[in-house]
Design a protein around this motif. Sequence first.
Motif, PDB file in Angstrom:
ATOM      1  N   SER A  23      17.614  20.631 -24.394  1.00 26.99           N
ATOM      2  CA  SER A  23      16.983  20.013 -23.446  1.00 26.99           C
ATOM      3  C   SER A  23      15.678  20.643 -23.415  1.00 26.99           C
ATOM      4  O   SER A  23      15.504  21.894 -23.943  1.00 26.99           O
ATOM      5  CB  SER A  23      17.712  20.217 -22.055  1.00 26.99           C
ATOM      6  N   PRO A  24      14.556  20.062 -22.940  1.00 24.75           N
ATOM      7  CA  PRO A  24      13.270  20.924 -22.956  1.00 24.75           C
ATOM      8  C   PRO A  24      13.268  22.309 -21.959  1.00 24.75           C
ATOM      9  O   PRO A  24      13.857  22.060 -20.916  1.00 24.75           O
ATOM     10  CB  PRO A  24      12.364  19.798 -22.065  1.00 24.75           C
ATOM     11  N   ILE A 206      14.348   9.905 -23.515  1.00 26.38           N
ATOM     12  CA  ILE A 206      13.897   9.348 -22.186  1.00 26.38           C
ATOM     13  C   ILE A 206      14.679   8.192 -21.565  1.00 26.38           C
ATOM     14  O   ILE A 206      14.681   8.027 -20.348  1.00 26.38           O
ATOM     15  CB  ILE A 206      12.178   8.993 -22.037  1.00 26.38           C
ATOM     16  N   THR A 232      16.138  14.736 -21.804  1.00 25.23           N
ATOM     17  CA  THR A 232      15.357  14.889 -20.561  1.00 25.23           C
ATOM     18  C   THR A 232      16.208  14.292 -19.151  1.00 25.23           C
ATOM     19  O   THR A 232      17.337  13.671 -19.581  1.00 25.23           O
ATOM     20  CB  THR A 232      13.919  14.169 -20.520  1.00 25.23           C
ATOM     21  N   LYS A 239       5.849  13.985 -16.543  1.00 27.19           N
ATOM     22  CA  LYS A 239       6.367  15.093 -17.210  1.00 27.19           C
ATOM     23  C   LYS A 239       6.487  14.749 -18.752  1.00 27.19           C
ATOM     24  O   LYS A 239       6.581  15.857 -19.565  1.00 27.19           O
ATOM     25  CB  LYS A 239       7.915  15.400 -16.970  1.00 27.19           C
ATOM     26  N   TRP A 243       7.235  17.908 -21.822  1.00 27.94           N
ATOM     27  CA  TRP A 243       8.246  17.633 -22.589  1.00 27.94           C
ATOM     28  C   TRP A 243       7.944  17.773 -24.188  1.00 27.94           C
ATOM     29  O   TRP A 243       8.445  18.262 -25.025  1.00 27.94           O
ATOM     30  CB  TRP A 243       9.127  16.693 -22.237  1.00 27.94           C
TER      31      TRP A 243
END
Length: 509
Positions: A23-24, A206, A232, A239, A243
Amino acid sequence: PVAATTLYDLIRAGDDAATALSSPGGVPLTFQALRALTDRTVAELNARGIGRGDRVAIVLPNGPEMAAAFIAVAAGTTSAPLNPSYKADEFEFYLTDLNAKLLIAADGSATPAAAVAEKLGLPVARLKPTPEEGAGSFTLAFADEAAEPTAKGGPAASEDIALVLHTSGTTSRPKIVPLTQTNVCASARNIRTALQFTAEDRGLNIMPLFHIHGLIAGILAPLSAGGQVSCTPGFNALKFFAWMDEVRPTWYTGVPTMHQAILGRAGRNAEIIARNPLRFIRSSSSSLPPQVMKELEETFSAPVIEAYGMTEAAHQMASNPLPPKPHYAGSVGLAAGPEIAIVDLAGEPVPAGETGEIVIRGDNVMKGYENNDKANAEAFTRQGWFRTGDQGTLSPEGYLSITGRLKEIINRGGEKISPREVDEILMDHPAVSQCVTFAMPHDKLGEDVAAAIVLREGVHAAEKDIKGFASERLAAFKVPAKILILDEIPKGATGKLQRIGLAQKLGLA
Ligand code: ATP
Ligand code: MG
């Protein structure tokens, strides 16, 4: 190598130490850790009496835990992800309709799904993320006493149902689609092949993970190549570029409304785009306006690959190929897995280049809707092809173009109008950034043409300007009688623009 036909085998594609999920900003989860998490989860469920063929509803926010839980649960039972934003009544309907044996909900979340499950006497397991062990890692806490272990334990077999989802409900009430392990693995393989995924690829997911697009194209297809995906918490245009800079993805997939929102923020993020080259951008789930495709390709200096998917096909049916083969705006590309044919109303093939209903056949296609004999009788031809309900044409080179949806055709006093054709004209107006043409009820004609549009930022245009523009380019009967200029067009849960029901939503019916 023999292609996987179960999720248990699919996640064996990656090297032990290679990253599967992240995950970011998070700690990567290796393939070895994902396999261990999967084995442990299947064993825990089996010990609780839940095994192959049993349904586990999953209500979690988007993110790596949702991806991992989907895989781990589906490896030994059946995953039934539900949209976490449903209200209590909707959860009651779905949990009952699905005949779920367990609900997995996020620890500490006040989701109405948990209260509904309690009311229905359905056991609940709370999922607690353990991100320090890797993005997506979790433990399950069961509130109820342990039931007897199941006799149907261990990994699911190829013909077991891996995933149960509802269609998006764009044209009618959502229908339940059961997909086998073979169906989802075949679709993942088809996407992997079309996009030439390797272990070097890094995806940025996403897409929501309670619909087929995100689950298969966003997660399973890259994992099936041993590649990784950064998950995400869900799409957020504000965002997205941060990211991108953190994850350095090689690609992402989205729906057209997301690409448009991303383009809206691209100007001020030009440096991030320049230092993070993408191999390609994928678009699916609804038609990508050619203007948006062009702007995306120019902005990201990457090919935009439009694909055609649906829940019943475990997502992908057709995809544009990567360069050096050509990809075209307005086409969803070549058959990319299943066979594709175009048929007339009687189910007979039409000559090349003619318009008809798109039908498909292949190992990614469901066997039938659940508990819906009527829909199944209509959905399959006598030769066993699945009718998509979409209209299209095949070029002599095999490129498929979608011309509309049978149910969305506007019937204006007997004149049939394709709303897509009107959309395409309105999108050519320099002030228009989004547009949906739809049927509105009319006293005498039955239906008349209406359109909702969103203007480009900082640009002004009046209804009469747009109508005038359309009148010069369309026969009078196709020109929208009403054009609403809105700040936003109502969308379905997947971000799709919905024509059916829009007249009611916008107060025109
Ligand atoms: P329902 O079947 O409940 O009305 P839905 O068809 O929108 O909902 P999904 O399975 O999510 O549910 O969507 C599949 C449909 O989306 C396809 O049948 C097609 O109409 C549309 N679609 C998918 N990809 C594209 C694309 N690239 N271009 C145009 N339409 C697309
Ligand atoms: Mg559909």
